[in-house]
Design a protein around this motif. Structure first.
Motif, PDB file in Angstrom:
ATOM      1  N   GLN A  65       0.745  -1.122   0.124  1.00 40.22           N
ATOM      2  CA  GLN A  65       0.315  -0.446   0.094  1.00 40.22           C
ATOM      3  C   GLN A  65       1.007   1.345   0.114  1.00 40.22           C
ATOM      4  O   GLN A  65       0.844   2.288  -1.064  1.00 40.22           O
ATOM      5  N   SER A  66       1.455   0.839   0.480  1.00 46.22           N
ATOM      6  CA  SER A  66       2.814   2.302   0.978  1.00 46.22           C
ATOM      7  C   SER A  66       3.854   2.572  -0.756  1.00 46.22           C
ATOM      8  O   SER A  66       3.497   3.938  -1.068  1.00 46.22           O
ATOM      9  N   ASP A  67       3.499   1.560  -0.966  1.00 46.74           N
ATOM     10  CA  ASP A  67       4.530   1.651  -2.550  1.00 46.74           C
ATOM     11  C   ASP A  67       3.195   2.083  -3.327  1.00 46.74           C
ATOM     12  O   ASP A  67       3.583   3.310  -4.720  1.00 46.74           O
ATOM     13  N   LYS A  68       2.188   2.076  -3.000  1.00 46.91           N
ATOM     14  CA  LYS A  68       1.172   2.766  -4.265  1.00 46.91           C
ATOM     15  C   LYS A  68       0.733   3.604  -4.100  1.00 46.91           C
ATOM     16  O   LYS A  68       0.399   4.581  -5.359  1.00 46.91           O
ATOM     17  N   GLU A  69       0.921   4.357  -3.003  1.00 46.81           N
ATOM     18  CA  GLU A  69       0.971   5.821  -2.639  1.00 46.81           C
ATOM     19  C   GLU A  69       2.333   6.102  -3.006  1.00 46.81           C
ATOM     20  O   GLU A  69       1.649   7.975  -3.559  1.00 46.81           O
ATOM     21  N   LEU A  70       3.099   5.909  -2.871  1.00 48.32           N
ATOM     22  CA  LEU A  70       4.244   6.953  -2.667  1.00 48.32           C
ATOM     23  C   LEU A  70       4.391   6.764  -4.798  1.00 48.32           C
ATOM     24  O   LEU A  70       4.647   7.809  -5.452  1.00 48.32           O
ATOM     25  N   LEU A  71       3.630   6.127  -5.427  1.00 43.84           N
ATOM     26  CA  LEU A  71       3.363   6.725  -6.717  1.00 43.84           C
ATOM     27  C   LEU A  71       2.687   7.116  -7.194  1.00 43.84           C
ATOM     28  O   LEU A  71       2.453   7.861  -8.642  1.00 43.84           O
ATOM     29  N   ALA A  72       1.798   6.596  -6.615  1.00 47.99           N
ATOM     30  CA  ALA A  72      -0.243   7.752  -6.874  1.00 47.99           C
ATOM     31  C   ALA A  72       0.382   9.137  -6.980  1.00 47.99           C
ATOM     32  O   ALA A  72      -0.057  10.245  -7.759  1.00 47.99           O
ATOM     33  N   LYS A  73       1.529   9.009  -5.573  1.00 44.26           N
ATOM     34  CA  LYS A  73       2.098  11.012  -5.544  1.00 44.26           C
ATOM     35  C   LYS A  73       2.952  11.047  -6.344  1.00 44.26           C
ATOM     36  O   LYS A  73       2.563  12.470  -6.994  1.00 44.26           O
ATOM     37  N   TYR A  74       3.760  10.523  -6.716  1.00 41.02           N
ATOM     38  CA  TYR A  74       4.451  10.780  -8.060  1.00 41.02           C
ATOM     39  C   TYR A  74       4.031  10.838  -9.648  1.00 41.02           C
ATOM     40  O   TYR A  74       4.324  12.343  -9.848  1.00 41.02           O
ATOM     41  N   LEU A  75       3.073   9.905  -9.907  1.00 39.21           N
ATOM     42  CA  LEU A  75       2.567  10.261 -10.806  1.00 39.21           C
ATOM     43  C   LEU A  75       1.095  10.936 -10.948  1.00 39.21           C
ATOM     44  O   LEU A  75       1.395  11.933 -12.444  1.00 39.21           O
ATOM     45  N   GLU A  76       0.907  11.370  -9.645  1.00 37.68           N
ATOM     46  CA  GLU A  76      -0.513  12.286 -10.549  1.00 37.68           C
ATOM     47  C   GLU A  76      -0.556  13.659 -10.656  1.00 37.68           C
ATOM     48  O   GLU A  76      -1.318  14.261 -12.132  1.00 37.68           O
ATOM     49  N   PRO A  77       0.795  14.215 -10.688  1.00 36.40           N
ATOM     50  CA  PRO A  77       1.298  16.407 -11.056  1.00 36.40           C
ATOM     51  C   PRO A  77       1.468  15.505 -12.388  1.00 36.40           C
ATOM     52  O   PRO A  77       1.341  16.240 -13.744  1.00 36.40           O
ATOM     53  N   ILE A  78       2.208  14.260 -13.057  1.00 41.72           N
ATOM     54  CA  ILE A  78       2.595  14.070 -14.661  1.00 41.72           C
ATOM     55  C   ILE A  78       1.239  13.780 -15.457  1.00 41.72           C
ATOM     56  O   ILE A  78       0.778  14.205 -16.579  1.00 41.72           O
ATOM     57  N   VAL A  79       0.032  13.101 -14.748  1.00 40.46           N
ATOM     58  CA  VAL A  79      -1.442  12.948 -15.412  1.00 40.46           C
ATOM     59  C   VAL A  79      -1.832  13.630 -15.430  1.00 40.46           C
ATOM     60  O   VAL A  79      -1.833  14.275 -16.465  1.00 40.46           O
ATOM     61  N   ASN A  80      -2.158  15.098 -14.821  1.00 37.47           N
ATOM     62  CA  ASN A  80      -2.563  16.194 -14.372  1.00 37.47           C
ATOM     63  C   ASN A  80      -1.454  17.189 -15.494  1.00 37.47           C
ATOM     64  O   ASN A  80      -2.779  17.465 -16.406  1.00 37.47           O
ATOM     65  N   SER A  81      -0.707  17.142 -15.894  1.00 35.41           N
ATOM     66  CA  SER A  81      -0.195  17.648 -17.329  1.00 35.41           C
ATOM     67  C   SER A  81      -0.213  17.249 -18.008  1.00 35.41           C
ATOM     68  O   SER A  81      -0.672  18.276 -19.206  1.00 35.41           O
ATOM     69  N   PHE A  82      -0.716  16.002 -18.980  1.00 38.84           N
ATOM     70  CA  PHE A  82      -1.022  15.587 -19.974  1.00 38.84           C
ATOM     71  C   PHE A  82      -2.292  15.760 -19.622  1.00 38.84           C
ATOM     72  O   PHE A  82      -3.125  16.310 -21.043  1.00 38.84           O
ATOM     73  N   VAL A  83      -3.132  15.877 -18.894  1.00 40.50           N
ATOM     74  CA  VAL A  83      -4.934  15.694 -18.873  1.00 40.50           C
ATOM     75  C   VAL A  83      -5.255  17.369 -20.082  1.00 40.50           C
ATOM     76  O   VAL A  83      -5.846  17.248 -20.492  1.00 40.50           O
ATOM     77  N   ARG A  84      -4.321  18.167 -18.879  1.00 39.92           N
ATOM     78  CA  ARG A  84      -4.277  19.786 -18.943  1.00 39.92           C
ATOM     79  C   ARG A  84      -3.591  19.731 -20.603  1.00 39.92           C
ATOM     80  O   ARG A  84      -4.579  20.579 -21.123  1.00 39.92           O
ATOM     81  N   GLU A  85      -3.099  19.251 -21.400  1.00 40.77           N
ATOM     82  CA  GLU A  85      -2.037  19.174 -22.304  1.00 40.77           C
ATOM     83  C   GLU A  85      -3.383  19.060 -23.465  1.00 40.77           C
ATOM     84  O   GLU A  85      -3.601  19.517 -24.590  1.00 40.77           O
ATOM     85  N   TYR A  86      -3.872  18.198 -23.459  1.00 36.63           N
ATOM     86  CA  TYR A  86      -4.671  17.835 -24.353  1.00 36.63           C
ATOM     87  C   TYR A  86      -5.599  18.054 -23.732  1.00 36.63           C
ATOM     88  O   TYR A  86      -6.796  18.492 -25.165  1.00 36.63           O
TER      89      TYR A  86
END
Length: 124
Positions: free
Chosen positions: A98-119
């Motif tokens: 669970q801690s791995d998932k939270e760490l990865l989610a925290k890391y990926l969230e801004p990247i995914v949001n950036s892609f969504v905004r650009e799209y």
């Protein structure tokens, strides 16, 4: 010095031993294991296989931990994370804590949001 235990010598030795223990020359010839002996054999094999199973599980767990950590490091500290196939990706997420998932989610969230905004900017 010549090795006296060559394969050819070993095979002939096995053949001689086999002849010495054939039929009525075999100490177990015509005999059967008692119920008590069968139970002892059964118990020892259960213990043996339980130990083997535990060793395999321990190695598997250590391998999963290392694989999980390598993939998380790859995701966090490089530009890409790659999987051999879809099944490998599924296995990765199964073994993540669970801690791995939270760490990865925290890391990926801004990247995914950036892609969504650009799209969304391109779509509008």
């Amino acid at each position: 010095m010549e090795n006296k235990y060559t394969i050819q010598n070993y095979d002939s030795m096995r053949q001689k031993q086999s002849i010495k223990k054939k039929g009525a020359l075999n100490p177990m010839y015509g005999g059967r294991h008692s119920a008590k002996t069968k139970q002892k054999i059964s118990n020892s094999q259960k213990i043996r296989w339980n130990n083997i199973r535990q060793a395999i599980e321990q190695v598997s767990e250590e391998t999963n931990d290392k694989a999980r950590q390598d993939l998380i490091d790859q995701a966090l500290y490089s530009d890409t994370i790659s999987f051999k196939d879809e099944q490998q990706a599924r296995n990765f997420f199964k073994i993540m804590s669970q801690s791995d998932k939270e760490l990865l989610a925290k890391y990926l969230e801004p990247i995914v949001n950036s892609f969504v905004r650009e799209y969304l900017q391109h779509v509008q």
